[in-house]
Design a protein around this motif. Structure first.
Motif, PDB file in Angstrom:
ATOM      1  N   THR A 238     -32.337 -36.012  71.669  1.00  0.00           N
ATOM      2  CA  THR A 238     -32.618 -34.580  71.842  1.00  0.00           C
ATOM      3  C   THR A 238     -33.866 -34.172  71.082  1.00  0.00           C
ATOM      4  O   THR A 238     -34.744 -33.466  71.608  1.00  0.00           O
ATOM      5  N   ILE A 239     -33.968 -34.632  69.826  1.00  0.00           N
ATOM      6  CA  ILE A 239     -35.146 -34.309  69.017  1.00  0.00           C
ATOM      7  C   ILE A 239     -36.389 -34.953  69.611  1.00  0.00           C
ATOM      8  O   ILE A 239     -37.468 -34.342  69.667  1.00  0.00           O
ATOM      9  N   SER A 240     -36.248 -36.206  70.078  1.00  0.00           N
ATOM     10  CA  SER A 240     -37.380 -36.893  70.700  1.00  0.00           C
ATOM     11  C   SER A 240     -37.871 -36.128  71.922  1.00  0.00           C
ATOM     12  O   SER A 240     -39.080 -35.902  72.092  1.00  0.00           O
ATOM     13  N   THR A 241     -36.938 -35.714  72.779  1.00  0.00           N
ATOM     14  CA  THR A 241     -37.305 -34.958  73.975  1.00  0.00           C
ATOM     15  C   THR A 241     -37.957 -33.629  73.619  1.00  0.00           C
ATOM     16  O   THR A 241     -38.948 -33.208  74.246  1.00  0.00           O
TER      17      THR A 241
ATOM     18  N   ASN B 237     -45.632 -31.451  73.564  1.00  0.00           N
ATOM     19  CA  ASN B 237     -46.934 -32.088  73.820  1.00  0.00           C
ATOM     20  C   ASN B 237     -47.687 -32.399  72.527  1.00  0.00           C
ATOM     21  O   ASN B 237     -48.903 -32.209  72.433  1.00  0.00           O
ATOM     22  N   LEU B 238     -46.939 -32.839  71.514  1.00  0.00           N
ATOM     23  CA  LEU B 238     -47.579 -33.233  70.261  1.00  0.00           C
ATOM     24  C   LEU B 238     -48.319 -34.545  70.452  1.00  0.00           C
ATOM     25  O   LEU B 238     -47.841 -35.457  71.117  1.00  0.00           O
ATOM     26  N   ASP B 239     -49.491 -34.619  69.849  1.00  0.00           N
ATOM     27  CA  ASP B 239     -50.175 -35.905  69.818  1.00  0.00           C
ATOM     28  C   ASP B 239     -49.687 -36.669  68.594  1.00  0.00           C
ATOM     29  O   ASP B 239     -49.087 -36.082  67.672  1.00  0.00           O
TER      30      ASP B 239
ATOM     31  N   LEU C 172     -43.976 -41.335  71.322  1.00  0.00           N
ATOM     32  CA  LEU C 172     -45.375 -40.920  71.192  1.00  0.00           C
ATOM     33  C   LEU C 172     -46.324 -42.104  71.046  1.00  0.00           C
ATOM     34  O   LEU C 172     -47.525 -41.923  70.879  1.00  0.00           O
ATOM     35  N   GLY C 173     -45.776 -43.316  71.093  1.00  0.00           N
ATOM     36  CA  GLY C 173     -46.618 -44.505  71.038  1.00  0.00           C
ATOM     37  C   GLY C 173     -47.092 -44.874  69.647  1.00  0.00           C
ATOM     38  O   GLY C 173     -48.071 -45.613  69.499  1.00  0.00           O
TER      39      GLY C 173
END
Length: 433
Positions: free
Chosen positions: A305-308, A314-316, A355-356
């Motif tokens: 949920t937090i990840s989504t 749209n944080l980089d 976010l990679g």
């Protein structure tokens, strides 16, 4: 989420028990078990899942073994010989004893893996050496020992990195490699700050040890200096796993202390085993509570949920890391580092992966943040340890720590925004991240 849900009730119970003074590990166990009961979960099945997962996971065995290695070194003369060698190398410069404090922490870091073990092991000796004849104020000597001890878990081996590898499912070997350059950069920053301060405050210059004696002193300290080499060659030469290397570290410390230096007797060895067992039990209870609570958090789907949510903003990656740094630095002022590592960090890992962000880079950023919490008031465990050892007022100690803390925050910014400082060495050894 309302206050009547099982998860809300579990959080309230954990918080209340912690505020009432129950250890955090037990608080999390009680709250998590209550959640399982209220949610109608079969605790037998849950326990079976944990046991099946632990049978094939040997990572945590490294923790008590590294603790035992540090305790054996502290009970013998290894720390004393290391300090004498460091004094011979850098003690001749202005502010030399302060530089000795940094150098011994670099070497000790390659053996203990624990900031607390570093401070407790050499803290009393360094405090006596630096304050003798009024060379340095008690608060400055204590502050420097606390700050240099932070290097311990950054340069491998590292107990916090072992715990991070447990929750992030990341290679311990590459995490250890990733900590080398940041640890040395932090030590270099401290040495540079000491050199500047020494000129301004006219710190004393120690009588230089004749260079002709340096080879003899190096030979006498060689068994101590070789311990990090033995560990690194074993791990990166493919001879041992990191867990096996921890066993080698404990055995090596024991052989050197008993056979080579003959500085540990049966009673002292038993005391080391007893202290290690008590410390391990404390950490183990915290790990147990955190693992059960993390199961609860996973069942509630909170990490996803937090990840989504964060990805939806749209944080980089850089913005996310800035938020994580600020959050961990604030939490470090209030919570114990292991609690943050085992409870808070697992919730952040899915978002970082989405976010990679490289998990090894993220691990070093997390560990550095947690180490800075050890010297950040009001909780700062190392501050309390050195206040007790030195007898200096806490306010003076905090005042002397602040310039170093600011420098370490600058270093943290570099590690965060320039991943190459962290990942360069692991990539040299084949890391594909």
């Amino acid at each position: 989420m309302t206050v009547s849900t099982p998860f809300s009730i579990a959080l309230i119970v954990i918080t209340a028990l912690a505020f009432l003074g129950l250890p955090m590990g037990l608080s999390m166990l009680c709250g998590s078990i209550l959640y399982l009961l209220l949610a109608g979960q079969d605790m037998g099945i849950v326990a079976e899942q944990f046991l099946n997962g632990m049978y094939s996971n040997y990572i945590m065995l490294a923790v008590p073994l590294f603790i035992l290695a540090a305790e054996i070194m502290n009970s013998g003369s290894l720390s004393e010989r290391l300090l004498r060698w460091c004094d011979a190398v850098v003690g001749r410069f202005r502010g030399g004893l302060a530089q000795v404090n940094v150098l011994q922490s670099i070497v000790f870091a390659g053996m203990s893996g624990s900031a607390v073990a570093d401070a407790a092991g050499s803290g009393k000796m360094m405090q006596h050496m630096m304050t003798k004849d009024g060379k340095y104020t008690p608060s400055y000597a204590a502050a420097l020992t606390a700050v240099t001890a932070v290097i311990g878990p950054i340069i491998p081996p590292s107990i916090p990195m072992v715990l991070y590898a447990l929750v992030a499912d990341t290679s311990i070997g590459y995490l250890f490699l990733a900590g080398v350059v940041p640890g040395l950069l932090m030590a270099g920053m401290m040495m540079a700050l000491i050199a500047v301060t020494a000129r301004i405050k006219n710190f004393p210059v120690e009588p230089p040890v004749p260079l002709r004696q340096l080879p003899k002193m190096t030979w006498q300290a060689l068994p101590v200096l070789m311990m990090p080499v033995v560990l690194m060659v074993g791990i990166y030469g493919g001879i041992t796993t990191p867990t096996e290397a921890a066993a080698v570290a404990a055995f090596y410390a024991l052989i050197v202390s008993i056979v080579v230096y003959r500085s540990v007797n049966a009673r002292e060895f038993y005391a080391s085993l007893l202290t290690s067992a008590k410390t391990t039990a404390t950490i183990g209870m915290l790990i147990a509570g955190a693992l059960v609570f993390n199961y609860v958090v996973t069942v509630e789907n909170i990490p996803r949920t937090i990840s989504t949510l964060l990805v939806g903003w749209n944080l980089d990656p850089i913005t996310f890391l800035i938020i994580v740094n600020i959050m961990l630095l604030i939490l470090g002022c209030l919570l114990e580092g292991t609690t943050i590592l085992l409870v808070i960090v697992p919730v952040l890992i899915p978002a970082a992966e989405a976010l990679g962000i490289d998990m090894v880079h993220f691990g070093i950023v997390v560990v550095v943040n947690i180490m800075l919490g050890l010297i950040t008031p009001p909780y700062g465990m190392l501050l309390f340890i050195m206040t007790k050892i030195s007898g200096a007022p806490m306010r003076h100690l905090v005042s002397d720590v602040m310039p170093f803390l600011i420098g370490l925050l600058v270093a943290l910014i570099v590690f965060t925004f320039v991943p190459a400082t962290v990942l360069w060495l692991p990539r040299m050894f084949g890391y594909a991240g």
